[in-house]
Design an enzyme around this catalytic site. Sequence first.
Site, PDB file in Angstrom:
ATOM      1  N   GLU A 150      36.725  38.242  50.031  1.00 13.70           N
ATOM      2  CA  GLU A 150      37.559  37.055  50.054  1.00 13.70           C
ATOM      3  C   GLU A 150      38.586  37.105  48.936  1.00 13.70           C
ATOM      4  OE1 GLU A 150      34.668  33.659  52.057  1.00 13.70           O
ATOM      5  OE2 GLU A 150      35.052  33.580  49.907  1.00 13.70           O
ATOM      6  N   CYS A 151      39.854  37.011  49.286  1.00 16.90           N
ATOM      7  CA  CYS A 151      40.963  36.895  48.350  1.00 16.90           C
ATOM      8  C   CYS A 151      41.015  38.092  47.387  1.00 16.90           C
ATOM      9  CB  CYS A 151      40.885  35.571  47.600  1.00 16.90           C
ATOM     10  SG  CYS A 151      42.468  35.027  46.924  1.00 16.90           S
TER      11      CYS A 151
END
Length: 469
Positions: free
Chosen positions: A343-344
């Site tokens: 994530e990210c």
Amino acid sequence: MNSGAAGVVLAAPASGSGKTTVATGLIGALSRAGHEVAPFKVGPDYIDPGYHGLAAGRPGRNLDPVLVGRDRIAPLYRHGSRDCDLAVVEGVMGLFDGRIDDRSTDPVAEGSTAQVASLLGLPVILVVDTRGHSQSLAALLHGFATFDAGIRLGGVILNRVGSERHEQVLRAACDRVGLPVLGALPRLAELEVPSRHLGLIPAVEHGSAAMRAVDAMTDLVARHIDLPAVAALAAAPGPGIVWDAAGETVADEPVPSAPNPVIAIAGGPAFTFGYAEHRELLTAAGAEVVVFDPVHDPLPTGTAGLVLPGGFPEEHAEALAANTVLRSAVAAQARQGLPVHAECAGLLYLTESLDGHPMAGVLDAVAEFGPRLTLGYREAVALADSPLWRAGERVFGHEFHRTRLVTTGSRPPAWGWRTSQGQTREGALVHQVHASYLHTHPAGNPAAVQRFVIAARLHRRAGTAAPVP
């Protein structure tokens, strides 16, 4: 049944009022006074809970009705405050500010501090930045006290007071509307904690300076806030709904019988964005969780699943690039089907390069620091099956980044959602890798966590888990 600790909610009329300073100092001062304090933050913020955790000596946690659903707020509060006698919940933005949804007719904004206070039945303390305020403060407080009958405003903390005379005038204004003043803090610029493009620098990165800042906030609150009055104001929440993380199952998928798989979670200064419940849910689903630092550590021995959470890889790109052993191992294991949840920051780590520094190269994409901030909730749909999601499943997530992908390659996207400009396709699915800018809360999606552990167990049983480096 234990309904959780008695608690208070710290809110403000607007962002920038000093909630984090007051909340962190209050958590520290109450802890120093002998209370076991459970710290919480409303919304998807990852940074403030780090400072809360330093002050409390236990993990800071988030309460976000948008990401987990309103029915899970009380159970998560109870879970996070067990064995504590008090809880301090720091709000987000202004008291009544939340997710903007033009379709909603609910007067209480989804994800707002007011909604969380209402769901928990806790009293609200309003932290007011008093710079520029005089007698008119009474009108402001009257409005906040009467706007929503479901919110109990229990007192006021006057922040950034200019002088003794200023404090006298402000106290008189509070008396006029019948709200007790629980404390008055003077203006002290030296309490400012360094920040950058996404807000405060995380406590993990700020090191000993973060602890000094927390100690200074604690000292300030201990001197200027009536701690016994705050403790007396705290109310116990309602019983809420029982949430048993281990009891949530994925009915359509058998759980293979095999030893607990090792799930490696990236930590350290570059990967600081995570929720405490993630490790707990992974463990409840049967995983052995190992945290490692991609700046200098190898891939943990026996890794059968890899979690790369959010953070600030752009601030540590050179150091991440220098760990060639890890980058090569991640790339090789991903090609062999290692389940990866990125994530990210995790998405950026899997690209070919970030600001010119080589990354793991799992995705044929190039990333760079961007010209603007991307921020907001997203209602996303999984576009294909992955180790976490099934095609068509809907989730609420949150974007919070200042980087961008300047080349995206040809891999299938992970998510789709609607915007005012039309359809958005985002993220990447390749091998057993699910990578995206979208942050999700595991407590809102426990089935996805369990699926990931099942995928890791199957990967381990296939004999392709990471060997000893």
